[in-house]
Design an enzyme around this catalytic site. Structure first.
Site, PDB file in Angstrom:
ATOM      1  N   LYS A  36       0.763  -1.171   0.017  1.00  0.00           N
ATOM      2  CA  LYS A  36      -0.067  -0.239   0.045  1.00  0.00           C
ATOM      3  C   LYS A  36       0.688   1.285   0.008  1.00  0.00           C
ATOM      4  CE  LYS A  36      -3.380   2.168   3.176  1.00  0.00           C
ATOM      5  NZ  LYS A  36      -4.179   2.215   4.206  1.00  0.00           N
ATOM      6  N   THR A  38       2.280   2.540   2.928  1.00  0.00           N
ATOM      7  CA  THR A  38       2.047   3.613   3.911  1.00  0.00           C
ATOM      8  C   THR A  38       3.202   4.315   4.274  1.00  0.00           C
ATOM      9  OG1 THR A  38       2.970   1.996   5.555  1.00  0.00           O
ATOM     10  CG2 THR A  38       0.598   1.695   4.849  1.00  0.00           C
ATOM     11  N   THR A 132       5.622 -12.631  14.769  1.00  0.00           N
ATOM     12  CA  THR A 132       6.434 -12.158  15.849  1.00  0.00           C
ATOM     13  C   THR A 132       6.421 -13.021  16.938  1.00  0.00           C
ATOM     14  OG1 THR A 132       6.884 -10.275  17.231  1.00  0.00           O
ATOM     15  CG2 THR A 132       4.678 -10.513  16.367  1.00  0.00           C
ATOM     16  N   ASP A 133       7.678 -12.941  17.626  1.00  0.00           N
ATOM     17  CA  ASP A 133       7.833 -13.481  18.882  1.00  0.00           C
ATOM     18  C   ASP A 133       6.859 -12.812  19.893  1.00  0.00           C
ATOM     19  OD1 ASP A 133       9.344 -10.907  19.253  1.00  0.00           O
ATOM     20  OD2 ASP A 133      11.056 -12.059  20.049  1.00  0.00           O
ATOM     21  N   GLU A 134       6.534 -11.382  19.782  1.00  0.00           N
ATOM     22  CA  GLU A 134       5.815 -10.812  20.653  1.00  0.00           C
ATOM     23  C   GLU A 134       4.334 -11.436  21.198  1.00  0.00           C
ATOM     24  OE1 GLU A 134       5.537  -6.442  20.537  1.00  0.00           O
ATOM     25  OE2 GLU A 134       7.598  -6.305  19.650  1.00  0.00           O
ATOM     26  N   TYR A 157      -0.402  -4.059  19.174  1.00  0.00           N
ATOM     27  CA  TYR A 157       0.254  -4.645  17.930  1.00  0.00           C
ATOM     28  C   TYR A 157       0.242  -6.148  18.135  1.00  0.00           C
ATOM     29  CZ  TYR A 157       4.248  -6.541  15.288  1.00  0.00           C
ATOM     30  OH  TYR A 157       4.962  -7.206  14.612  1.00  0.00           O
ATOM     31  N   LYS A 161      -1.569  -9.512  15.735  1.00  0.00           N
ATOM     32  CA  LYS A 161      -0.482 -10.293  15.252  1.00  0.00           C
ATOM     33  C   LYS A 161      -1.006 -11.644  15.762  1.00  0.00           C
ATOM     34  CE  LYS A 161       2.374  -9.832  12.717  1.00  0.00           C
ATOM     35  NZ  LYS A 161       2.522  -9.774  11.120  1.00  0.00           N
ATOM     36  N   ARG A 221      16.037  -7.659  24.444  1.00  0.00           N
ATOM     37  CA  ARG A 221      15.391  -8.018  23.088  1.00  0.00           C
ATOM     38  C   ARG A 221      16.370  -9.145  22.525  1.00  0.00           C
ATOM     39  NH1 ARG A 221      11.444  -6.296  25.351  1.00  0.00           N
ATOM     40  NH2 ARG A 221       9.877  -4.890  24.507  1.00  0.00           N
ATOM     41  N   ASN A 256      18.458  -3.207  26.867  1.00  0.00           N
ATOM     42  CA  ASN A 256      18.379  -2.054  25.881  1.00  0.00           C
ATOM     43  C   ASN A 256      19.454  -1.032  25.968  1.00  0.00           C
ATOM     44  OD1 ASN A 256      16.062  -2.896  24.443  1.00  0.00           O
ATOM     45  ND2 ASN A 256      14.583  -1.588  25.783  1.00  0.00           N
ATOM     46  N   GLY A 290       2.518  -0.867  29.060  1.00  0.00           N
ATOM     47  CA  GLY A 290       2.439  -2.317  28.894  1.00  0.00           C
ATOM     48  C   GLY A 290       3.705  -2.954  28.301  1.00  0.00           C
ATOM     49  N   HIS A 291       4.817  -2.214  28.610  1.00  0.00           N
ATOM     50  CA  HIS A 291       6.291  -2.551  28.124  1.00  0.00           C
ATOM     51  C   HIS A 291       6.855  -4.166  28.537  1.00  0.00           C
ATOM     52  CE1 HIS A 291      10.389  -0.894  27.112  1.00  0.00           C
ATOM     53  NE2 HIS A 291      10.001  -1.768  26.349  1.00  0.00           N
ATOM     54  N   TYR A 348       7.712  11.931  21.362  1.00  0.00           N
ATOM     55  CA  TYR A 348       8.666  12.200  22.066  1.00  0.00           C
ATOM     56  C   TYR A 348       8.667  13.875  22.473  1.00  0.00           C
ATOM     57  CZ  TYR A 348      10.522   7.955  20.307  1.00  0.00           C
ATOM     58  OH  TYR A 348      10.730   6.507  20.011  1.00  0.00           O
TER      59      TYR A 348
END
Ligand code: NAD
Ligand code: DAU
Length: 351
Positions: A36, A38, A132-134, A157, A161, A221, A256, A290-291, A348
């Protein structure tokens, strides 16, 4: 006769690497890239291969069921590799509905088109869903996600998925549609849109802008170089067992803050800055809602059954990635103008 293969989302980050691999490796396929375009889709990602004879670009929206159906009728696809999605967790927190529509309804439109055009003759056909692994949720200090881990998504997200994965399995179990699913960990590499951690921080370090670390930077991660993911996709598409799920990961866990410090140090060297200069840009900001604390993938199934191995270690991959962004100023400047500035301010503030 060439086989027609549909790749959705081929103008995005991972999709563009998959399209390139297939165009170069399989002249016997006609590759259709449905995208598309985006904010995340960028035809510049494919400028090196877009004149190839075995490449066709189709601009279109997977959420438009009639359009998808007509495309399938016209080209009689042998296989589908489905990557098109809304992919950024932060955007899903501010606008969940777009994720439901693209990731779930869009996927079901593709499944319906496969089911109808392939009718009962599913032989030699494959619907390959990239996930995804999420979907597995968040790990504590120990353990890894296997293909048997129960789904427990937390962000809009990952929930969208997970919903699409369930629909893919439902079409396999109910209608016998030949499907395969892979769940992969965090990718990094060239052509990633600078809303995701690594390219965003590379761009900010380059421009001496603050580096917004969510929370305390303790989330973990599991990072995989994008070309290694593309190689795994090639392998699963050709050798994967129908109805199966394969996890893909780098066995490469990073907190991180440790990853960010490493990136700062590489950038200091590349930009001729004093060691420690870029790390001074680190700024701790409000945590993501919700991290998820930690992701780690057990890839032993794809390694054992299909012989896949990542080719690059993280040092090599990160250096290659930094070099790519520093050598592709034009690409980066094009994507960080206009709508990106509006997004950045909203996410941000004015930092
Ligand atoms: P991306 O956001 O870079 O690219 C997504 C592509 O899909 C873009 O080209 C966009 O234009 C296209 N698209 C979006 N909505 C569309 C629609 N309605 N119709 C047609 N095209 C549309 O995403 P990515 O990071 O390359 O991820 C690709 C896939 O891999 C996604 O399904 C994602 O969930 C999955 N995945 C990503 C990662 C990662 O670390 N990036 C890891 C595991 C799985
Ligand atoms: O695990 C696979 C997933 O990896 C994919 O399915 C997603 O499409 C992809 O976006 C990615 O999701 P993450 O949320 O893990 O990636 P992101 O780059 O957004 O963030 C990585 C980590 O860095 C995460 O713990 C949040 C943190 N972060 C991110 C950004 C953008 C920050 O601390 N600051 C930031 O500005």
């Amino acid at each position: 006769m060439k086989k027609n293969i549909l790749i959705t989302g081929g103008a995005g980050f991972i999709g563009s690497h998959v399209v390139r691999l297939f165009i170069n490796k399989y002249p016997e396929y006609q590759i259709f890239n449905l995208d598309k375009l985006t904010y995340a889709g960028n035809l510049e990602n494919l400028s090196d291969i877009d004149k190839s004879e075995n490449y066709t670009f189709v601009k279109g929206d997977i959420t438009d069921g009639n359009f998808v159906f007509e495309l399938f009728q016209k080209h009689n696809f042998h296989g589908v590799i489905h990557l098109a999605a809304e992919s950024h967790v932060d955007r899903s927190i501010s606008n969940p509905m777009e994720f439901i529509i693209t990731n779930i309804v869009g996927t079901v439109n593709l499944l319906n088109a496969c089911k109808t055009t392939w009718k009962e003759n599913f032989e030699d056909k494959l619907f390959y869903h990239i996930s995804t692994d999420e979907v597995y949720g968040s790990l504590g200090e120990t353990g890894m996600f296997t293909e048997k881990t129960a789904y427990d998504p937390h962000s809009p997200y990952s929930a969208s998925k997970a919903g699409s994965d369930h629909m893919v399995r439902a079409y396999h179990d109910t209608y016998g549609l030949p499907v395969v699913i892979t769940n992969c960990s965090n990718n990094y590499g060239p052509n990633q849109f600078p809303e995701k951690l690594i390219p965003l921080f590379i761009n900010n370090i380059k421009n001496k802008k603050p580096l917004p670390v969510y929370g305390q930077g303790v989330n973990v991660r599991d990072w995989l170089y994008v070309e290694d993911h593309a190689a795994a996709i090639d392998l699963v598409f050709h050798k994967g067992k129908t109805g199966e799920t394969y996890n893909i990961g780098g066995n490469n866990e990073w907190k991180n803050i440790e990853l960010i410090k490493k990136l700062c140090s590489i950038m200091d060297k590349k930009l001729g800055r004093n060691e420690g200069e870029s790390a001074e840009l680190i700024t701790y900001v409000k945590d993501r809602a919700g991290h998820d604390l930690r992701y780690a993938i057990d890839s032993s199934k794809i390694k054992k059954e299909l012989g896949w191995e990542p080719s690059l270690n993280f040092e090599q991959g990160l250096e290659k990635t930094v070099d790519w962004y520093l050598n592709n100023n034009q690409w980066l400047n094009n994507v960080v103008s206009g709508a990106y500035e509006t997004y950045y301010k909203k996410q941000y503030g004015n930092s």
